[in-house]
Design a protein around this motif. Structure first.
Motif, PDB file in Angstrom:
ATOM      1  N   GLU A  65       0.836  -1.204   0.000  1.00  0.00           N
ATOM      2  CA  GLU A  65       0.000   0.000   0.000  1.00  0.00           C
ATOM      3  C   GLU A  65       0.867   1.249   0.000  1.00  0.00           C
ATOM      4  OE1 GLU A  65      -2.360   1.759  -0.432  1.00  0.00           O
ATOM      5  OE2 GLU A  65      -4.231   0.673  -0.145  1.00  0.00           O
ATOM      6  N   ARG A  66       0.239   2.361  -0.235  1.00  0.00           N
ATOM      7  CA  ARG A  66       0.906   3.649  -0.029  1.00  0.00           C
ATOM      8  C   ARG A  66      -0.097   4.522   0.712  1.00  0.00           C
ATOM      9  NH1 ARG A  66      -3.066   2.887  -3.502  1.00  0.00           N
ATOM     10  NH2 ARG A  66      -3.308   4.456  -5.115  1.00  0.00           N
TER      11      ARG A  66
ATOM     12  N   ASP B 259       1.259   8.150  -6.510  1.00  0.00           N
ATOM     13  CA  ASP B 259       0.365   7.010  -6.715  1.00  0.00           C
ATOM     14  C   ASP B 259       0.726   6.225  -7.970  1.00  0.00           C
ATOM     15  OD1 ASP B 259      -1.368   6.879  -4.654  1.00  0.00           O
ATOM     16  OD2 ASP B 259      -3.159   7.376  -5.839  1.00  0.00           O
TER      17      ASP B 259
ATOM     18  N   ASN C 281       2.173   2.503  -8.298  1.00  0.00           N
ATOM     19  CA  ASN C 281       1.487   1.447  -9.042  1.00  0.00           C
ATOM     20  C   ASN C 281       2.385   0.767 -10.069  1.00  0.00           C
ATOM     21  OD1 ASN C 281      -0.860   1.757  -7.592  1.00  0.00           O
ATOM     22  ND2 ASN C 281      -1.738   3.232  -9.036  1.00  0.00           N
TER      23      ASN C 281
ATOM     24  N   SER D  56      -6.847   4.553 -12.185  1.00  0.00           N
ATOM     25  CA  SER D  56      -7.150   5.327 -10.976  1.00  0.00           C
ATOM     26  C   SER D  56      -8.279   6.329 -11.208  1.00  0.00           C
ATOM     27  CB  SER D  56      -5.885   5.993 -10.407  1.00  0.00           C
ATOM     28  OG  SER D  56      -5.430   6.979 -11.273  1.00  0.00           O
TER      29      SER D  56
END
Lengths: 394, 192, 103
Positions: free
Chosen positions: A5-6, B26, B30, B163
């Motif tokens: 996760e982040r 993000d 990913n 996303s």
């Protein structure tokens, strides 16, 4: 399989609370910890937890509600920072003396004044003698992991003390970082049920909590409370070992980094320890060895282990992100030198740096100043000034 | 230790520079990277200059200080050039990426002698033509990925589709324009 | 609610290892074992013939020393615990409680 996760440090703590699913969370918002109850209240609203969320009108009330809930037999948690923690002050002591293993997420922020929202450790350092177990976290992963371990430590029958898990406000609380989460069912199994022996809502065995305690008995209660703090150390080791089996992540009373062959050592808490490790790696590549010693368990203070490990160094710099205003060094310095003296360790030269107050950023250059001075003392054995300030304009 | 790419964002409160830095973190996350995305908090006011940071790395990151010698600087609003020393510490091997209608040649004299690459993108026009509103952060994100090469443009676009699908689950009609904004910024960024 | 558990006090000479945790009193109601009747310098006298059983005296007693029977009628004082504060004397509208020097 761990869940990659982040999350920000605050989100990580809130997720840990979601997985723990406590009976009661009572909190009042204050920067930079606000997001912890904010995220948590959405978990409540979404039905992801069964928790009774109590939005109180002050931190004094937040801690009071936690005390009531925990005394009643529930598991209670809260979060706060700086002046919020200060407003909880009298209740912190009452929670501890009443042996109520409440868990508090402390997102470290400068205690006013002057008014400042940024990070230093003056808030939790002020509460270091309140009878709470204190665990410090370098990054988002550690903030999450320490929250998962906190209930197990505090609720152990040999301990029964409240636990404060600290992380650096903004620096980690508002930074998105990679971390590995533990699956919900594994957390549930690890944390387990809270089954206190005595609690207020037990119809079969009603009790009175917090009665007047005269000089005839008060000292005995304090002595007993002190013993619980002494016994907490072994419980922290046991719970951390079990956590390592679950996650592969190893935690001790402290972390010693790059120790092999080093004669110089720098003691530093929380996020700055990460920056110090980064600089230690660069120094190592240049053939200069500086160890980084990062305390994790600060209350109880593991005197024996610390003195034993630090005895081998020639020079130690203790970094304090809090000013004690005692003209005698910061809180870590006082504790560390006292531990060394008490255990008959007189070899290392020890100096103190007060740094990063009010959120003053601690750059790699700043760490280099400390490393270079510590290396110099290790080489020469000469100390010019014991009490130093780092990164302040002279 | 692998290379760490460090990025500093300059924007104004309300323009989404912090959000953009988190979106970049993000996307990099990913694609398997270690990331940090963090703002520098000051007065939280609409229009006040704000700074945000990203570190992107193949290895774990332990450093926890602000970024003083970034590889890339992103300026979300060119009016900041007079207010903030945007190229402070910026590596000359890196680049400045700025939202402006000006050309790189017109921007360079305003930069206190910065000798590295200057890339410009008209995020306002792209945003208004694709999204119908002024959200400069989406096109700026495309420009940063294109200029910095922190990740492949294809994998970045694929991730953004994913996303946005998640983020705009209730407004699927805005996904396509957002992707379009990123693609256009990647094509139109000047000074590469 | 009643509790069948045997009432105990925290012994005056208990050591820190054996003392109750956190100051808790696990024998709720053990105040009964603490006789405060000998603190009295003044003593209330219940005059049964004047008493209308209004029970205004009952809630004001700080020592739960006005006993009420199963029929809901007050009976005589619990002189093991009555400290002789006289609050019941003041609230009685029927002068059904005398207040005299303890002998």
């Amino acid at each position: 399989m761990a869940i990659r996760e982040r999350l920000s440090g605050n989100e990580a703590m809130a997720v840990a609370m979601k997985q723990i699913n406590p009976d009661v969370v009572a909190a009042f918002p204050i920067t930079p910890s606000t997001e912890v109850p904010q995220y948590f209240s959405t978990f409540v609203a979404n039905g992801q937890v069964d928790t009774e969320f109590v939005p109180v009108e002050s931190e004094h009330s937040a801690m009071s509600a936690c005390i009531g809930a925990q005394a009643a037999g529930g598991r209670a948690m809260t979060a706060t920072s700086a002046n919020g923690l200060a407003l909880m002050w009298e209740c912190l002591y009452i929670a501890a003396c009443s042996r109520l293993p409440i868990v508090l997420a402390c997102v470290n922020r400068t205690l006013s004044g002057p008014l400042n929202i940024h990070n230093d450790h003056s808030d939790s350092m002020g509460a270091r003698d309140s009878g709470w177990i204190q665990i410090y976290s370098e990054n988002c992963q550690e903030a999450y992991d320490n929250m998962l371990m906190a209930n197990r430590i505090g609720e152990h029958p040999d301990v029964l003390l409240p636990v404060m898990v600290c992380q650096d406000g903004f620096i980690t609380s508002h930074a998105i970082e990679n971390l590995d989460l533990v699956e919900d069912d594994k957390v549930k199994a690890f944390v387990g049920e809270y089954n206190p022996e005595e609690y207020l809502l037990n119809r079969e065995n009603p009790i009175a909590v917090g009665p007047l305690d005269h000089f005839t008995h008060c000292f005995e209660h304090k002595r007993q409370q002190a013993q619980a703090m002494m016994d907490a150390k072994k419980v922290v080791i046991e719970v951390s070992a079990e956590f390592e089996k679950l996650t592969g992540r190893s935690y001790g009373l402290f972390e010693e980094y790059n120790a092999e062959g080093a004669e110089a050592c720098v003691v530093v808490l929380n996020s700055t320890a990460g920056t110090a490790k980064y600089v230690a790696d660069q120094y190592k590549a240049q053939g200069k060895k500086v160890a980084v010693f990062k305390p994790r368990l600060y209350r109880p203070f593991p005197v024996d282990e610390i003195a034993e490990v630090l005895a081998k160094y020639k020079a130690i710099a203790i970094m304090d992100k809090a000013e004690s205003f005692n003209a005698a060094g910061g809180p870590l310095f006082t504790d560390f030198t006292s531990a060394l003296y008490a255990k008959g360790v007189f070899g290392p030269k020890v100096i103190n740096y007060i740094y990063g107050l009010g959120g003053r950023d601690v750059k790699t250059d700043d760490i280099e100043v400390v490393f270079n001075k510590t290396l110099e003392i290790a080489a020469t054995g000469k100390v010019d000034t014991v009490f130093n300030y780092l990164g302040v304009r002279e | 230790m692998g290379k760490v790419v460090e990025i500093r964002w300059h924007g104004r409160g309300g323009q989404g520079a912090k959000t953009a830095s988190l979106l970049l973190a993000d996307a990099a996350f990913n694609t398997g990277k270690y990331i940090q995305g963090f703002p520098e908090y000051g007065p939280e006011r609409m229009g006040a200059p704000i700074t945000a940071y990203n570190r992107i790395s193949d290895d774990k990151l332990s450093i926890h200080c602000n970024i003083y010698e970034p590889d890339y600087v992103v300026v979300v609003d060119d009016t900041l050039l007079t207010a903030v020393d945007v190229t402070s510490g910026l590596k000359e091997s890196g680049a400045l990426i700025i939202n402006t209608t000006k050309t790189p040649e017109e921007i360079k004299p305003l930069l206190k002698g910065y000798k590295g690459k200057v890339c410009t993108v008209d995020a306002r026009t792209i945003s208004i033509e694709t999204l119908g509103k002024y959200f400069p952060n989406t096109p700026m994100l495309g420009a940063v990925v294109k200029v910095s090469g922190v990740m492949g443009t294809k994998e970045f676009l694929d991730d953004m589709v994913g996303s946005f699908k998640h983020k705009f689950a209730k407004k699927p009609e805005v996904i396509e324009p957002n992707i379009k904004a990123i693609e256009r910024a990647m094509q139109e960024v000047k000074g590469l | 609610m009643s509790c069948n558990k045997e009432l105990k006090t925290v012994a005056p000479d208990v050591n820190w290892k054996d003392i109750t945790k956190g100051g808790n009193i696990p024998w709720a109601g053990n105040a009964e074992l603490f006789k405060t009747g000998d603190w009295r310098s003044m003593k209330p006298i219940w005059l049964e013939e004047k008493c209308k059983q209004c029970l205004l005296c009952y809630p004001v007693c700080p020592d739960t020393s006005i006993l009420v029977n199963a029929e809901g009628k007050r009976v005589d004082f619990d002189f093991d615990h009555c400290k002789g504060c006289g609050v019941c004397v003041k609230v009685c509208p029927f002068k059904a409680i005398d207040f005299v020097e303890e002998k």
